[in-house]
Design a protein around this motif. Structure first.
Motif, PDB file in Angstrom:
ATOM      1  N   HIS A 290      -7.861  -0.384  -2.085  1.00 22.80           N
ATOM      2  CA  HIS A 290      -7.346   0.283  -3.288  1.00 22.80           C
ATOM      3  C   HIS A 290      -7.437   1.809  -3.145  1.00 22.80           C
ATOM      4  O   HIS A 290      -7.795   2.501  -4.096  1.00 22.80           O
ATOM      5  CB  HIS A 290      -8.125  -0.168  -4.526  1.00 22.80           C
ATOM      6  CG  HIS A 290      -7.878  -1.597  -4.906  1.00 22.80           C
ATOM      7  ND1 HIS A 290      -8.677  -2.625  -4.466  1.00 22.80           N
ATOM      8  CD2 HIS A 290      -6.909  -2.165  -5.664  1.00 22.80           C
ATOM      9  CE1 HIS A 290      -8.233  -3.765  -4.957  1.00 22.80           C
ATOM     10  NE2 HIS A 290      -7.158  -3.517  -5.680  1.00 22.80           N
TER      11      HIS A 290
ATOM     12  N   GLN B 171      -6.801   5.238  -3.612  1.00 25.30           N
ATOM     13  CA  GLN B 171      -5.997   5.788  -4.697  1.00 25.30           C
ATOM     14  C   GLN B 171      -5.076   6.891  -4.220  1.00 25.30           C
ATOM     15  O   GLN B 171      -5.315   7.558  -3.210  1.00 25.30           O
ATOM     16  CB  GLN B 171      -6.888   6.303  -5.824  1.00 25.30           C
ATOM     17  CG  GLN B 171      -7.706   7.517  -5.487  1.00 25.30           C
ATOM     18  CD  GLN B 171      -8.544   7.986  -6.667  1.00 25.30           C
ATOM     19  OE1 GLN B 171      -9.159   7.191  -7.357  1.00 25.30           O
ATOM     20  NE2 GLN B 171      -8.558   9.274  -6.896  1.00 25.30           N
TER      21      GLN B 171
ATOM     22  N   THR C 297     -13.208   7.449  -4.399  1.00 26.44           N
ATOM     23  CA  THR C 297     -12.023   7.724  -3.578  1.00 26.44           C
ATOM     24  C   THR C 297     -11.386   9.054  -3.945  1.00 26.44           C
ATOM     25  O   THR C 297     -10.259   9.337  -3.541  1.00 26.44           O
ATOM     26  CB  THR C 297     -10.977   6.606  -3.718  1.00 26.44           C
ATOM     27  OG1 THR C 297     -10.794   6.283  -5.092  1.00 26.44           O
ATOM     28  CG2 THR C 297     -11.387   5.366  -2.965  1.00 26.44           C
TER      29      THR C 297
ATOM     30  N   SER D 297      -3.764   3.025  -7.064  1.00 27.75           N
ATOM     31  CA  SER D 297      -3.548   2.804  -5.634  1.00 27.75           C
ATOM     32  C   SER D 297      -2.083   2.499  -5.341  1.00 27.75           C
ATOM     33  O   SER D 297      -1.636   2.639  -4.203  1.00 27.75           O
ATOM     34  CB  SER D 297      -4.430   1.648  -5.131  1.00 27.75           C
ATOM     35  OG  SER D 297      -4.059   0.435  -5.754  1.00 27.75           O
TER      36      SER D 297
END
Length: 496
Positions: A30, A32, A139, A457
């Motif tokens: 995921h 982002q 992230t 994401s």
């Protein structure tokens, strides 16, 4: 499980590593594509620092950010360029993920060693990882995840020092290094430095559950050395504090004096090597504290601000709300626990109330059971919550640390309650509390995956773009070549 761990003492470390690796895979899947103004500035600073002969940007309140990003990108280019890790944005998102996984690793270890139950460590690590603040900054090319991971590592090593029965001073230098790294990650970790020293210096009498019976013939078991040997306690704290102070001072002095060539007095004239001009070294260190931008949380107190920031540290906003305005409208319906619309927010409210009320009601038991570590976590939660309320209460970035400390307190409290119920429920006494935390993890994680991890994401989002920035400054960060399907990155995973 206890007998298995005795036979395989490395098992908790393997489990902590496994949970960390799974969290890495989740975050990598995921990854982002969200850019906000802070990330755009930091990334452009890192890109500039990568140019030959360029001077790196060192913001005093998080000295490591750009220099660390530059070094990590160069490391990835040297060792993993052939595997495709050539993009400065992706590499620095990976850097954040790695630090997030380090925090999860130490959270699992700390809670296992505190409770004696590996399952509590696993549940606590997962809970912290899926709270929105931690999940989001894991992230982001931003600062919050680094001090958060340092805070968890600091909690772990303080407990190690507290329980060590032989030469705790050997842990003092690693603790000092963690203090140093924490402050390099963000200056507000100075609060953690002070609280850690206070926690370890508290008199042993405060933690003794009872006075030993006179004329006993039983041989007393050796206790922690810092409790029984004042010299060892003072030496350990001194080495920890001095090593932290020396390293922190060296970090700022080297940057301000050697890199930026900043003067120490108004009469001194030097050739500046930074955007800070001839700013005094002392003023540079306190640069953001003297700006009339932040730090108005008490003067202009609005209870909606900390309420908003704390809520968002647990739960992501629902997409569709106008991000340019403060979304103070949350779905709390505490008096209606059956209300479907408010169930997620209600669980956060109940979790917070249970934890804080439980720590207050069972304070003497928590104090005796978890001792100095409990003092450090509880005082840390209070101090950091007050600081965030003062500094920038509405934004969840600074609430990441109070949020994770509250999660640690919750696990310690529920484990204590399970231990108190063991005469009634025997080995099943922990099960109701396991079930409650699992339920809360499901509620929080599903919300944050649905409204944050998954959509960000899949969709590239820019927020907070300044009109003064050129298009290349902003959109030059987007590298479509790193994606096989740049407009649908999940095309091969989800066929539909």
């Amino acid at each position: 499980m206890t007998s298995l761990i005795r036979k395989a003492p490395y098992l908790p470390y393997l489990c902590a590593l496994a949970i960390s690796l799974l969290y890495f895979l989740f975050q990598f899947h995921h990854m982002q594509q969200y850019f906000d103004s802070d990330q755009i500035v930091y990334l452009n600073n890192i890109k500039h620092a990568l140019k030959p002969g360029a001077t790196c940007m060192y913001y005093p309140h998080h000295l490591h950010m750009e220099s660390g990003g530059k070094l990590f990108h160069e490391f990835m280019m040297e060792h993993f360029a052939e595997a495709g890790f050539t993009d400065v944005v992706v590499n620095n998102r990976l850097r954040s993920i790695l630090f997030a996984c380090i925090g999860i690793f130490f959270a699992v270890l700390f809670l296992f060693e505190s409770t004696g139950r590996l399952f509590w460590g696993i549940l606590g690590g997962i809970l912290i990882g899926f709270c929105h603040g931690y999940l989001s900054y894991a992230t982001k090319v931003d600062t919050a995840i680094f001090p958060a991971s340092a805070m968890i590592a600091l909690v772990w090593i303080i407990q190690r020092i507290e329980r060590s029965k032989r030469r705790p001073v050997l842990l003092a230098l690693p603790a000092g290094i963690i203090l140093f790294l924490g402050v390099m990650f963000h200056q507000y970790m100075g609060f953690a430095c002070v609280l850690s020293v206070i926690a370890l210096l508290l008199p042993p009498l405060l933690f003794r559950p009872s006075i030993p019976a006179p004329f006993t013939m039983e041989k007393k078991e050796k206790g922690p050395e810092i409790e029984e040997n004042p010299r060892a306690r003072y030496l350990t704290v001194t080495v920890m504090a001095l090593s932290g102070i020396i390293l922190i001072g060296a970090g700022f002095f080297y940057t301000g004096e050697s890199v930026y060539n900043l003067p120490f007095s108004g009469e001194e004239r030097r050739e500046s090597r930074s955007i800070f001009g001839n700013t005094l070294f002392q003023r540079w260190i306190m640069g953001y504290a003297v700006l009339d931008t932040w730090g108005k949380g008490f003067k202009n107190f609005n209870p909606k601000n900390p309420f908003r920031g704390f809520t968002k540290s647990f739960l992501s906003s629902v997409p569709g709300k106008n991000l340019s305005t403060f979304d103070y409208d949350y779905d709390y319906k505490i008096n209606e626990p059956e209300n479907e619309k408010g169930i997620t927010h209600n669980q956060v409210a109940y979790f917070t109330l249970i934890t804080l009320a439980g720590c207050l009601i069972f304070f003497p038991f928590m104090w005796v059971r978890y001792r100095r570590t409990f003092f450090f976590i509880l005082s840390g939660f209070i101090v950091f919550a007050l600081y965030v309320t003062y500094w920038e209460a509405h934004y969840y970035e600074f609430w990441v640390v109070p949020c994770l400390l509250l999660c640690l307190l919750a696990v310690l409290l529920l484990n204590l309650l399970g231990e108190k119920l063991s005469p009634l429920l025997s080995r099943f006494s922990q099960y109701p509390f396991f079930a409650y935390i699992i339920f809360f993890i499901i509620i929080v994680s599903f919300h944050n995956i649905r409204f944050h991890a998954a959509p960000y994401s899949r969709n590239r989002v820019f927020y907070g773009i300044s009109s003064r920035w050129s298009r290349d400054y902003t959109y030059g960060l987007v590298n479509r070549d790193i994606y096989k399907n740049p407009d649908n990155v999940y095309a091969d995973v989800y066929k539909d």
